[in-house]
Motif scaffolding. Structure first.
Motif, PDB file in Angstrom:
ATOM      1  N   ASN A  11      -5.211   4.249  11.193  1.00  9.80           N
ATOM      2  CA  ASN A  11      -6.553   3.654  11.148  1.00  9.80           C
ATOM      3  C   ASN A  11      -6.553   2.131  11.108  1.00  9.80           C
ATOM      4  N   LEU A  12      -5.371   1.523  11.007  1.00  7.03           N
ATOM      5  CA  LEU A  12      -5.348   0.055  10.971  1.00  7.03           C
ATOM      6  C   LEU A  12      -5.630  -0.543  12.351  1.00  7.03           C
ATOM      7  N   ASN A  13      -5.617   0.292  13.392  1.00  5.64           N
ATOM      8  CA  ASN A  13      -6.108  -0.164  14.700  1.00  5.64           C
ATOM      9  C   ASN A  13      -7.614  -0.436  14.652  1.00  5.64           C
ATOM     10  N   VAL A  17     -13.410  -3.486  11.989  1.00  3.25           N
ATOM     11  CA  VAL A  17     -14.579  -2.654  12.287  1.00  3.25           C
ATOM     12  C   VAL A  17     -14.802  -1.642  11.159  1.00  3.25           C
ATOM     13  N   ARG A  18     -13.679  -1.047  10.675  1.00  2.97           N
ATOM     14  CA  ARG A  18     -13.730  -0.017   9.628  1.00  2.97           C
ATOM     15  C   ARG A  18     -13.964  -0.667   8.264  1.00  2.97           C
ATOM     16  N   LYS A  19     -14.992  -0.254   7.550  1.00  2.00           N
ATOM     17  CA  LYS A  19     -15.281  -0.710   6.190  1.00  2.00           C
ATOM     18  C   LYS A  19     -14.988  -2.208   6.001  1.00  2.00           C
ATOM     19  N   VAL A  22     -14.528  -3.749   2.622  1.00  2.00           N
ATOM     20  CA  VAL A  22     -13.269  -3.497   1.907  1.00  2.00           C
ATOM     21  C   VAL A  22     -12.111  -4.236   2.577  1.00  2.00           C
ATOM     22  N   TYR A  23     -12.033  -4.135   3.919  1.00  2.00           N
ATOM     23  CA  TYR A  23     -10.859  -4.636   4.643  1.00  2.00           C
ATOM     24  C   TYR A  23     -11.101  -5.959   5.381  1.00  2.00           C
ATOM     25  N   GLY A  24     -12.357  -6.447   5.356  1.00  2.00           N
ATOM     26  CA  GLY A  24     -12.650  -7.704   6.030  1.00  2.00           C
ATOM     27  C   GLY A  24     -12.937  -7.515   7.510  1.00  2.00           C
ATOM     28  N   LEU A  78       5.537  -3.196   5.500  1.00  2.00           N
ATOM     29  CA  LEU A  78       4.936  -1.900   5.831  1.00  2.00           C
ATOM     30  C   LEU A  78       3.585  -1.732   5.148  1.00  2.00           C
ATOM     31  N   ASN A  79       2.542  -1.596   5.962  1.00  2.00           N
ATOM     32  CA  ASN A  79       1.272  -1.093   5.455  1.00  2.00           C
ATOM     33  C   ASN A  79       1.150   0.332   5.984  1.00  2.00           C
ATOM     34  N   ALA A  80       1.553   1.273   5.158  1.00  2.00           N
ATOM     35  CA  ALA A  80       1.552   2.683   5.579  1.00  2.00           C
ATOM     36  C   ALA A  80       0.162   3.290   5.484  1.00  2.00           C
ATOM     37  N   ALA A  81      -0.809   2.482   5.051  1.00  2.00           N
ATOM     38  CA  ALA A  81      -2.204   2.931   4.959  1.00  2.00           C
ATOM     39  C   ALA A  81      -2.281   4.250   4.179  1.00  2.00           C
ATOM     40  N   ALA A  82      -3.026   5.235   4.672  1.00  2.00           N
ATOM     41  CA  ALA A  82      -3.230   6.465   3.895  1.00  2.00           C
ATOM     42  C   ALA A  82      -1.931   7.236   3.652  1.00  2.00           C
ATOM     43  N   TYR A  83      -0.925   7.092   4.548  1.00  2.00           N
ATOM     44  CA  TYR A  83       0.346   7.791   4.330  1.00  2.00           C
ATOM     45  C   TYR A  83       1.065   7.296   3.079  1.00  2.00           C
ATOM     46  N   THR A  84       0.716   6.102   2.622  1.00  2.00           N
ATOM     47  CA  THR A  84       1.257   5.589   1.361  1.00  2.00           C
ATOM     48  C   THR A  84       1.109   6.619   0.252  1.00  2.00           C
ATOM     49  N   HIS A  85      -0.061   7.256   0.243  1.00  2.00           N
ATOM     50  CA  HIS A  85      -0.444   8.106  -0.885  1.00  2.00           C
ATOM     51  C   HIS A  85      -0.047   9.562  -0.696  1.00  2.00           C
ATOM     52  N   THR A  86       0.537   9.882   0.455  1.00  2.00           N
ATOM     53  CA  THR A  86       0.815  11.305   0.763  1.00  2.00           C
ATOM     54  C   THR A  86       2.239  11.570   1.221  1.00  2.00           C
ATOM     55  N   VAL A 104       2.639  -3.477   1.743  1.00  2.00           N
ATOM     56  CA  VAL A 104       1.426  -4.306   1.760  1.00  2.00           C
ATOM     57  C   VAL A 104       0.192  -3.428   1.774  1.00  2.00           C
ATOM     58  N   HIS A 105      -0.812  -3.841   1.011  1.00  2.00           N
ATOM     59  CA  HIS A 105      -2.155  -3.267   1.141  1.00  2.00           C
ATOM     60  C   HIS A 105      -3.164  -4.408   1.169  1.00  2.00           C
ATOM     61  N   ILE A 106      -4.054  -4.338   2.117  1.00  2.00           N
ATOM     62  CA  ILE A 106      -5.079  -5.369   2.278  1.00  2.00           C
ATOM     63  C   ILE A 106      -6.012  -5.366   1.069  1.00  2.00           C
ATOM     64  N   SER A 107      -6.438  -4.181   0.692  1.00  2.00           N
ATOM     65  CA  SER A 107      -7.356  -4.043  -0.450  1.00  2.00           C
ATOM     66  C   SER A 107      -6.557  -3.852  -1.735  1.00  2.00           C
ATOM     67  N   ASN A 108      -7.233  -4.054  -2.867  1.00  2.00           N
ATOM     68  CA  ASN A 108      -6.595  -3.755  -4.154  1.00  2.00           C
ATOM     69  C   ASN A 108      -6.748  -2.262  -4.418  1.00  2.00           C
ATOM     70  N   GLY A 111      -7.949  -0.820  -7.760  1.00  2.00           N
ATOM     71  CA  GLY A 111      -9.361  -0.934  -8.149  1.00  2.00           C
ATOM     72  C   GLY A 111     -10.240   0.057  -7.405  1.00  2.00           C
ATOM     73  N   ARG A 112      -9.612   0.967  -6.651  1.00  2.00           N
ATOM     74  CA  ARG A 112     -10.369   1.906  -5.814  1.00  2.00           C
ATOM     75  C   ARG A 112     -10.200   3.340  -6.337  1.00  2.00           C
ATOM     76  N   GLU A 113     -10.423   4.321  -5.488  1.00  2.00           N
ATOM     77  CA  GLU A 113     -10.347   5.724  -5.914  1.00  2.00           C
ATOM     78  C   GLU A 113      -8.966   6.024  -6.516  1.00  2.00           C
ATOM     79  N   PHE A 115      -7.024   8.467  -6.076  1.00  2.00           N
ATOM     80  CA  PHE A 115      -6.011   8.982  -5.142  1.00  2.00           C
ATOM     81  C   PHE A 115      -5.258   7.864  -4.428  1.00  2.00           C
ATOM     82  N   ARG A 116      -5.789   6.630  -4.517  1.00  2.00           N
ATOM     83  CA  ARG A 116      -5.080   5.491  -3.910  1.00  2.00           C
ATOM     84  C   ARG A 116      -4.146   4.800  -4.909  1.00  2.00           C
ATOM     85  N   HIS A 117      -4.131   5.259  -6.160  1.00  2.00           N
ATOM     86  CA  HIS A 117      -3.331   4.568  -7.175  1.00  2.00           C
ATOM     87  C   HIS A 117      -1.850   4.923  -7.082  1.00  2.00           C
TER      88      HIS A 117
END
Ligand code: DQA
Length: 154
Positions: A11-13, A17-19, A22-24, A78-86, A104-108, A111-113, A115-117
């Motif tokens: 989703n980093l493509n 545009v996406r949120k 959150v992501y700028g 590496l910003n593994a995005a959602a795969y970071t958490h799974t 790396v994560h763009i957002s903190n 401070g979010r849900e 499941f992202r911790h």
């Protein structure tokens, strides 16, 4: 010239545009330009990639680990995005390839849900940059250089 890899996950493509709250609003090609500037400043060449597929990230991590072993690369951001958490597969790939990796994560994410911790990447990362927006990418490149070419011993 020694390479620094920057790998982006799912989703980093859609960055910019996406949120955007959150992501700028910066798009991924502009992140690549930020990374190229940082890499060039350290005398490194940049190999910047994005995929939506977990197995592709695993293959890239193996490829980067082999390049580091040959002395052709420093490591990866590496910003593994959602795969970071799974993804246990990403954890095992980084460990197995012995790839110096800055997460790396763009957002903190802390401070979010909840499941992202949790991150499967963090235990095998050389360092973590979280919550600095897209500026986290050049910071991570600087950090990778300091980790792998220390200015002083600590
Ligand atoms: C992200 C945070 C993840 O939780 C999320 O799934 C992403 C992006 C970040 O850069 O802030 O896709 O890795």
């Amino acid at each position: 010239m020694t390479t620094v890899f920057v790998f982006n996950g799912p989703n980093l493509n859609l960055l910019g545009v996406r949120k955007p709250e959150v992501y700028g609003r910066t798009v991924l090609p502009d992140v690549e330009a930020l990374c190229r500037e940082a890499a060039t400043g350290h005398g490194l060449s940049l190999d910047f990639r994005q995929t939506n597929h977990e197995g592709v990230l695993v293959d890239w991590i193996h490829e980067a680990g082999a390049a580091v072993k040959r002395g052709d690369a420093l490591g990866a951001v590496l910003n593994a995005a959602a795969y970071t958490h799974t993804s246990v597969a990403l954890h095992d790939a980084i460990e197995g390839a012995e790839l110096p990796t800055i997460e790396v994560h763009i957002s903190n994410v802390h401070g979010r849900e909840t499941f992202r911790h949790h991150s499967y990447v963090s235990p095998v990362a050389a360092g973590i940059v979280v919550g600095f927006g897209v500026d986290g990418y050049p910071l991570a490149i600087d950090g990778l250089v300091r980790k792998t070419r220390p200015l002083r011993s600590v």
